[in-house]
Scaffold this motif. Structure first.
Motif, PDB file in Angstrom:
ATOM      1  N   LEU A  59       0.836  -1.208   0.000  1.00  0.00           N
ATOM      2  CA  LEU A  59       0.000   0.000   0.000  1.00  0.00           C
ATOM      3  C   LEU A  59       0.870   1.258   0.000  1.00  0.00           C
ATOM      4  CD1 LEU A  59      -2.825   1.328   0.282  1.00  0.00           C
ATOM      5  CD2 LEU A  59      -2.584   1.086   2.753  1.00  0.00           C
ATOM      6  N   VAL A  60       1.903   1.247   0.834  1.00  0.00           N
ATOM      7  CA  VAL A  60       2.800   2.411   0.902  1.00  0.00           C
ATOM      8  C   VAL A  60       3.479   2.638  -0.448  1.00  0.00           C
ATOM      9  CG1 VAL A  60       4.938   3.239   1.931  1.00  0.00           C
ATOM     10  CG2 VAL A  60       3.171   2.280   3.387  1.00  0.00           C
ATOM     11  N   LEU A  61       3.967   1.559  -1.051  1.00  0.00           N
ATOM     12  CA  LEU A  61       4.631   1.685  -2.363  1.00  0.00           C
ATOM     13  C   LEU A  61       3.651   2.184  -3.421  1.00  0.00           C
ATOM     14  CD1 LEU A  61       6.853  -1.534  -2.388  1.00  0.00           C
ATOM     15  CD2 LEU A  61       7.622   0.838  -2.199  1.00  0.00           C
ATOM     16  N   CYS A  62       2.425   1.684  -3.340  1.00  0.00           N
ATOM     17  CA  CYS A  62       1.392   2.108  -4.290  1.00  0.00           C
ATOM     18  C   CYS A  62       1.133   3.607  -4.155  1.00  0.00           C
ATOM     19  CB  CYS A  62       0.112   1.303  -4.012  1.00  0.00           C
ATOM     20  SG  CYS A  62      -1.242   1.653  -5.131  1.00  0.00           S
ATOM     21  N   GLU A  63       1.013   4.079  -2.914  1.00  0.00           N
ATOM     22  CA  GLU A  63       0.760   5.503  -2.696  1.00  0.00           C
ATOM     23  C   GLU A  63       1.963   6.347  -3.107  1.00  0.00           C
ATOM     24  OE1 GLU A  63      -2.222   6.998  -1.706  1.00  0.00           O
ATOM     25  OE2 GLU A  63      -2.861   4.967  -2.204  1.00  0.00           O
ATOM     26  N   CYS A  64       3.168   5.832  -2.865  1.00  0.00           N
ATOM     27  CA  CYS A  64       4.371   6.555  -3.312  1.00  0.00           C
ATOM     28  C   CYS A  64       4.378   6.679  -4.829  1.00  0.00           C
ATOM     29  CB  CYS A  64       5.634   5.823  -2.847  1.00  0.00           C
ATOM     30  SG  CYS A  64       5.924   5.942  -1.079  1.00  0.00           S
ATOM     31  N   ALA A  65       3.963   5.609  -5.504  1.00  0.00           N
ATOM     32  CA  ALA A  65       3.911   5.647  -6.966  1.00  0.00           C
ATOM     33  C   ALA A  65       2.884   6.675  -7.445  1.00  0.00           C
ATOM     34  CB  ALA A  65       3.560   4.262  -7.514  1.00  0.00           C
ATOM     35  N   VAL A  66       1.766   6.763  -6.733  1.00  0.00           N
ATOM     36  CA  VAL A  66       0.740   7.757  -7.101  1.00  0.00           C
ATOM     37  C   VAL A  66       1.304   9.167  -6.942  1.00  0.00           C
ATOM     38  CG1 VAL A  66      -1.481   8.740  -6.435  1.00  0.00           C
ATOM     39  CG2 VAL A  66      -1.213   6.258  -6.595  1.00  0.00           C
ATOM     40  N   TRP A  67       2.013   9.413  -5.823  1.00  0.00           N
ATOM     41  CA  TRP A  67       2.602  10.743  -5.598  1.00  0.00           C
ATOM     42  C   TRP A  67       3.697  11.039  -6.613  1.00  0.00           C
ATOM     43  CZ3 TRP A  67       0.319  14.366  -2.990  1.00  0.00           C
ATOM     44  CH2 TRP A  67      -0.560  14.039  -1.952  1.00  0.00           C
ATOM     45  N   ALA A  68       4.345   9.968  -7.121  1.00  0.00           N
ATOM     46  CA  ALA A  68       5.379  10.154  -8.149  1.00  0.00           C
ATOM     47  C   ALA A  68       4.765  10.276  -9.544  1.00  0.00           C
ATOM     48  CB  ALA A  68       6.348   8.963  -8.121  1.00  0.00           C
ATOM     49  N   LYS A  69       3.442  10.386  -9.584  1.00  0.00           N
ATOM     50  CA  LYS A  69       2.692  10.602 -10.830  1.00  0.00           C
ATOM     51  C   LYS A  69       2.853   9.454 -11.828  1.00  0.00           C
ATOM     52  CE  LYS A  69       1.733  15.024  -9.846  1.00  0.00           C
ATOM     53  NZ  LYS A  69       0.651  15.179  -8.919  1.00  0.00           N
ATOM     54  N   ILE A  70       2.986   8.247 -11.316  1.00  0.00           N
ATOM     55  CA  ILE A  70       2.979   7.071 -12.202  1.00  0.00           C
ATOM     56  C   ILE A  70       1.514   6.746 -12.444  1.00  0.00           C
ATOM     57  CG2 ILE A  70       3.680   4.659 -12.462  1.00  0.00           C
ATOM     58  CD1 ILE A  70       5.971   5.259 -10.526  1.00  0.00           C
ATOM     59  N   THR A  71       1.006   7.119 -13.596  1.00  0.00           N
ATOM     60  CA  THR A  71      -0.444   7.166 -13.826  1.00  0.00           C
ATOM     61  C   THR A  71      -1.102   5.785 -13.820  1.00  0.00           C
ATOM     62  OG1 THR A  71       0.062   7.238 -16.179  1.00  0.00           O
ATOM     63  CG2 THR A  71      -0.455   9.332 -15.107  1.00  0.00           C
ATOM     64  N   TRP A  72      -0.415   4.773 -14.336  1.00  0.00           N
ATOM     65  CA  TRP A  72      -1.090   3.485 -14.461  1.00  0.00           C
ATOM     66  C   TRP A  72      -1.354   2.853 -13.096  1.00  0.00           C
ATOM     67  CZ3 TRP A  72       1.261  -0.916 -12.579  1.00  0.00           C
ATOM     68  CH2 TRP A  72       2.640  -0.859 -12.380  1.00  0.00           C
ATOM     69  N   VAL A  73      -0.708   3.333 -12.055  1.00  0.00           N
ATOM     70  CA  VAL A  73      -0.913   2.805 -10.701  1.00  0.00           C
ATOM     71  C   VAL A  73      -2.113   3.468 -10.013  1.00  0.00           C
ATOM     72  CG1 VAL A  73       0.147   2.636  -8.407  1.00  0.00           C
ATOM     73  CG2 VAL A  73       1.514   2.239 -10.427  1.00  0.00           C
ATOM     74  N   ASP A  74      -2.477   4.653 -10.500  1.00  0.00           N
ATOM     75  CA  ASP A  74      -3.460   5.466  -9.783  1.00  0.00           C
ATOM     76  C   ASP A  74      -4.874   4.901  -9.934  1.00  0.00           C
ATOM     77  OD1 ASP A  74      -4.194   9.063  -9.675  1.00  0.00           O
ATOM     78  OD2 ASP A  74      -4.711   7.395  -8.359  1.00  0.00           O
ATOM     79  N   ARG A  75      -5.177   3.898  -9.131  1.00  0.00           N
ATOM     80  CA  ARG A  75      -6.519   3.304  -9.117  1.00  0.00           C
ATOM     81  C   ARG A  75      -6.978   3.293  -7.663  1.00  0.00           C
ATOM     82  NH1 ARG A  75      -5.421   3.788 -13.649  1.00  0.00           N
ATOM     83  NH2 ARG A  75      -5.288   2.278 -15.338  1.00  0.00           N
ATOM     84  N   HIS A  76      -8.041   4.003  -7.385  1.00  0.00           N
ATOM     85  CA  HIS A  76      -8.533   4.053  -6.004  1.00  0.00           C
ATOM     86  C   HIS A  76      -8.862   2.665  -5.472  1.00  0.00           C
ATOM     87  CE1 HIS A  76      -8.719   8.337  -5.407  1.00  0.00           C
ATOM     88  NE2 HIS A  76      -9.213   8.475  -6.607  1.00  0.00           N
ATOM     89  N   TRP A  77      -9.460   1.825  -6.347  1.00  0.00           N
ATOM     90  CA  TRP A  77      -9.939   0.533  -5.869  1.00  0.00           C
ATOM     91  C   TRP A  77      -8.786  -0.372  -5.449  1.00  0.00           C
ATOM     92  CZ3 TRP A  77      -8.123  -3.569  -8.700  1.00  0.00           C
ATOM     93  CH2 TRP A  77      -7.724  -3.313 -10.006  1.00  0.00           C
ATOM     94  N   SER A  78      -7.594  -0.215  -6.092  1.00  0.00           N
ATOM     95  CA  SER A  78      -6.459  -1.058  -5.707  1.00  0.00           C
ATOM     96  C   SER A  78      -5.965  -0.660  -4.314  1.00  0.00           C
ATOM     97  CB  SER A  78      -5.337  -0.958  -6.736  1.00  0.00           C
ATOM     98  OG  SER A  78      -4.947   0.382  -6.905  1.00  0.00           O
TER      99      SER A  78
END
Lengths: 360, 342
Positions: free
Chosen positions: B204-223
Motif C-alpha cells: 500500500l505504501v509503495l502504491c501511494e508513493c507511486a501515485v505521488w510520483a505521478k505514475i499514472t497506471w498505478v493510480d486506481r482508487h480501488w487497488s
C-alpha cells in the motif's frame, strides 16, 4: 416529483456507510436480544412467556420504526422485529402435532399483517420469503414432517400436483408484481423479489435431489442400437411447462405485446419450438434462470438479473455433471452445445443487425 | 468529494418510474408510455449476442477440458508438459503481438501468468517433487515477476501480490524455529497475521508513493482500497485473536496490549492519511469499521469475560456500548465526508 424521488432519507448516504450503520445496529440488537433471553431464563419451561415477549418486541419495534427516526434506529427495529418473530414461532408452535401446518399459517399471517404495518423493503422481503418457504416445506413434508397420506385408490399424485400448482402460483405472482404497471407496483416489488428468491431457493434445493432425478437425465448416448429416451411421467413436466409458458409470455410482453406476436409470427414460432425442444430434451430447469435474466433485464432489476446469472451456470454445471455419460461423450456434448449457441448467435446477428463495434 | 447531483438529473429507470407512479407524480398512462419507451431503448440484442458468445465459448472450452481429461492417461509425460508449456508460450506470444500497452495484450499476459500455475501443477504431478505448498506458490510468483514488471497492469500486480500472500500463509504452519521444532499454534498464527500485514502495508505504501510520483497506471482508487482491506483484515484478526486468547485472564495479556496499541496507531495513521493527505471516504469507512470492531471486542472482553453466566444487565450494557461505538464512528465519518466535500 423531486420530493417523491428523495422520499427515501437514505439517498444521501453512500452504501458503505449504510452498511456500517446496519452492521452496528444488528450487533447492538443481538446484545439487547441476549438481554431478553437471559432475563426470561430457561426458555423450554417458559415457551408462552417467550412467545408473548416476542410479540411485545415485535409491536414495539413496529411502532418505533414508524416514527422514522433514522437509519440506525430503523436497522435496530428490523433486528428486534426479526428476533420477535423468531420468539413468537418458538413460543407458540406446538411441539408435536401440526407443527409445520401451524408454522405455515403463522408465517402467512405475520407476512400479511407486517407487510402493511411495517413498510420496510428488507422486512417485507424476509417475511414473504419465509412464508413462501415454510408453506413449501409444509406441502412437501406434511404437518409433522412425515408427508401427507394419499388415499390408496386416488389416481393422481396429489403432492406432485400440489407442488406444481404452488410453483405456478409463484410464477403468476411474479408476473402480477412485475408485468403490471399500477400504483401498487412499487409496493409489490418486495413481494415479487420474495417470489423470485423462493423459486430460486426451491430450484437449488431440487438440483441436489428430486428435481434432477425426475425431470432431467434423458439417455441420449446409449450402448443400445436405438437411442433410449427416458420419458418422465407427465406430472413432473408441469413445472418446466409452466416456466416455459411464463418465459414465452414475458418475451412477448417485452417485445410489445400480442400485436408484435401477430406482426412477427415466425420468430415467435421458432422460439416456441426451441422451448419445446429444450423441454423434450429434459433441460427444463434452464427456463427459470432464463426467465429471471429476461425479466430482470426488461424491468431493470439488477438483483433479479444477478440471481438469474448465478443460477444459470449452477444449473448447467449440475446438468452436465449428472449426465450419465463418459468423459468423451460429455466433451462432445459440451462442444456441440457450444457450437450450437455460436451458430445461433451467427444466425441471429444478421437478423438483429447487431453493430459490430459494440461486440467483443 | 463531488456535490450530490439533483435527483431530477438522474437517468430514468423503470424502478424509478414506478416509484414516481406510487407517489402520484405520474399517471398510469404516462408511466406505461415512459416504460415502453425505456424498454424499447434497452440494448437487448447486444446482451443476447454477448450472452450467446460467452456461454458458447465457455461450453466449448469446458468441452475441450473434458476431452483432455478423457485422454490424460493416454498422454505421455512429454505431451502433458508440452501442452502446458505450449499454452503458456502461445499466450505470451499473443500478448507480445497484441502489445503490452494495449488492454488485450495485458489480458493475455494475465492469462499467460495464470497458465504458468497450470504448468507448475502439471510439473509437480509428473515429477512428484515433494515440495511444500508454499514453495509452489513462491515458484509461481518468481517465474511471473518479470512479466508483472513489464505488464504495468494493476490486476496483474494484485494477482502477484495474492500469490505472495498465499506463499506466506502456507509457509508459517510448516516453518521451524532455530531448534528445528514447529512453532506452537498461537505463535504461528501471530507471525502469519503480522507477516501478511507487513506485506500488504508495504504494498500500500509503495502504491501511494507511486501515485505521488505521478505514475499514472498505478493510480486506481480501488487497488488502494483492496490493499488497505487486506492490511486491516490482518491486524483486526490478530487483535481479535489476542483478545479472545486472554478471555479467561489466565494468559499473559502483554501481547494483547501490544496488538491493541499497534492496531490503534495504524488506524490513526490511516485516518490521518486518507482524511487529510489523500482524502478518500471509502478508505475512512474501512478504517472506522476496523476501529469499531476492535473497540467492541475490547468492551466485550472487559464487560462479559470472567463470568460463567453473564448477567442480563451486562448484555444490556454491551448493547448500549455497541450503539455508542458504532454511532460515534458513523458520526465521525459523516463529519469527515462534509470536511472532504468542502
Amino acid at each position: 416529483m423531486e420530493r417523491a424521488l428523495t422520499q427515501n432519507h437514505r439517498s444521501d448516504m453512500p452504501w458503505y456507510l449504510r452498511f456500517i450503520v446496519g452492521f452496528g445496529a444488528w450487533l447492538a440488537s443481538a446484545f439487547f436480544i441476549g438481554f431478553f433471553l437471559v432475563l426470561i431464563g430457561d426458555q423450554q419451561n417458559h415457551r408462552i412467556t417467550f412467545g408473548v415477549s416476542g410479540l411485545v418486541l415485535l409491536v414495539l419495534s413496529t411502532l418505533l420504526f414508524r416514527q422514522n427516526l433514522g437509519i440506525f434506529v430503523s436497522q435496530c427495529c428490523l433486528a428486534a422485529s426479526l428476533a420477535g418473530q423468531f420468539m413468537i414461532y418458538f413460543g407458540f408452535l406446538p411441539e408435536q402435532h401440526h407443527t409445520l401446518g401451524t408454522a405455515a399459517v403463522l408465517s402467512v399471517g405475520l407476512a400479511i399483517v407486517l407487510y402493511k404495518l411495517y413498510p420496510d423493503t428488507l422486512q417485507r422481503l424476509i417475511i414473504c420469503t419465509a412464508a413462501l418457504q415454510i408453506t413449501l416445506a409444509w406441502i412437501y413434508l406434511g404437518n409433522n414432517g412425515h408427508g401427507f397420506l394419499e388415499p390408496a385408490d386416488f389416481p393422481w399424485p396429489t403432492v406432485t400436483l400440489a407442488v406444481a400448482l404452488y410453483w405456478a402460483l409463484h410464477l403468476i405472482g411474479i408476473a402480477w408484481c412485475y408485468l403490471r404497471v399500477s400504483r401498487q407496483s412499487a409496493l409489490l416489488a418486495p413481494l415479487g423479489l420474495a417470489l423470485v428468491l423462493s423459486l430460486t431457493a426451491w430450484q437449488l434445493e431440487n438440483l441436489g435431489s428430486i428435481w434432477v432425478q425426475n425431470e432431467i437425465l434423458p439417455v441420449w448416448f446409449s450402448n443400445h442400437a436405438t437411442a433410449n429416451f427416458v420419458v418422465a411421467r407427465w406430472p413432473f413436466y408441469l413445472r418446466p411447462i409452466c416456466t416455459a409458458l411464463t418465459l414465452f409470455g414475458v418475451i412477448v410482453w417485452a417485445a410489445g405485446g400480442i400485436e408484435k406476436l401477430r406482426q412477427f409470427p415466425l420468430p415467435f414460432t421458432c422460439l416456441a419450438a426451441a422451448l419445446t425442444a429444450l423441454l423434450w430434451l429434459g433441460v427444463g430447469g434452464v427456463f427459470l434462470p432464463l426467465l429471471l435474466i429476461t425479466l430482470g433485464f426488461f424491468v431493470e432489476s439488477t438483483v433479479m438479473k444477478g440471481i438469474g446469472l448465478i443460477l444459470l451456470p449452477v444449473f448447467l454445471f449440475n446438468y452436465y455433471y449428472n449426465l450419465n455419460l463418459d468423459l468423451l461423450a460429455k466433451s462432445v456434448t459440451l462442444i456441440g452445445s457450444g457450437l450450437a449457441l455460436l451458430l445461433l448467435r451467427a444466425g441471429l446477428r444478421r437478423w438483429l443487425q447487431v453493430d459490430r463495434k459494440e461486440t467483443l | 468529494m463531488e456535490p450530490i447531483p439533483s435527483p431530477l438529473d438522474r437517468a430514468a429507470t423503470i424502478p424509478l418510474l414506478r416509484r414516481l407512479l406510487a407517489a402520484d407524480a405520474l399517471t398510469i398512462d404516462e408511466a406505461k408510455c415512459l416504460e415502453n419507451r425505456l424498454r424499447q431503448d434497452l440494448p437487448w440484442s447486444l446482451w443476447l449476442d454477448r450472452g450467446l458468445l460467452i456461454l458458447g465459448v465457455i461450453l466449448m472450452i469446458t468441452g475441450v477440458g473434458y476431452f483432455f481429461a478423457h485422454n490424460w492417461q493416454h498422454l505421455t509425460e512429454n505431451d502433458k508438459l508440452g501442452l502446458a508449456s505450449g499454452s503458456v508460450l502461445v499466450a505470451f506470444i499473443a500478448a507480445c503481438y497484441a502489445g503490452f500497452d494495449r488492454f488485450l495484450g495485458k489480458l493475455l499476459l494475465l492469462a499467460a501468468s495464470l497458465l504458468v500455475g497450470v504448468f507448475i501443477a502439471v510439473f509437480g504431478q509428473i515429477y512428484q517433487t515433494g515440495a511444500d505448498t508454499y514453495e509452489l506458490f513462491l515458484a509461481w510468483a518468481v517465474l511471473i515477476f518479470p512479466w508483472v514488471a513489464l505488464g504495468r497492469f494493476v490486476p496483474l500486480w494484485l494477482f502477484w501480490l495474492g500469490l505472495i500472500n498465499l506463499t506466506v500463509g502456507f509457509y508459517w504452519p510448516v516453518s521451524h524455529n532455530l531448534f528445528f521444532e514447529s512453532y506452537e499454534s498461537s505463535r504461528c498464527f501471530r507471525y502469519e497475521t503480522l507477516s501478511l500485514l507487513a506485506i500488504n502495508l508495504i504494498a500500500l505504501v509503495l502504491c501511494e508513493c507511486a501515485v505521488w510520483a505521478k505514475i499514472t497506471w498505478v493510480d486506481r482508487h480501488w487497488s488502494a482500497w483492496l490493499l488497505l482491506t487486506a492490511a486491516l483484515i490482518s491486524i483486526t484478526t490478530e487483535t481479535t485473536y489476542e483478545i479472545i486468547r486472554t478471555w479467561d485472564g489466565s494468559i499473559n495479556a502483554w501481547p494483547t496490549v501490544y496488538a491493541v496499541a499497534f492496531h490503534a496507531i495504524l488506524i490513526l495513521g490511516v485516518a490521518f492519511y486518507f482524511g487529510r493527505v489523500r482524502p478518500s471516504l471509502p478508505a475512512l469507512a474501512l478504517d472506522t469499521l476496523s476501529a469499531c470492531w476492535m473497540l467492541m471486542m475490547l468492551a466485550a472482553r472487559l464487560v462479559l469475560s470472567g463470568h460463567a453466566d453473564p448477567l442480563s444487565g451486562q448484555w444490556l450494557f454491551m448493547g448500549f456500548l455497541v450503539l455508542a461505538i458504532f454511532g460515534g464512528g458513523v458520526f465521525l465519518l459523516r463529519a469527515a465526508s462534509r470536511f472532504i466535500a468542502h
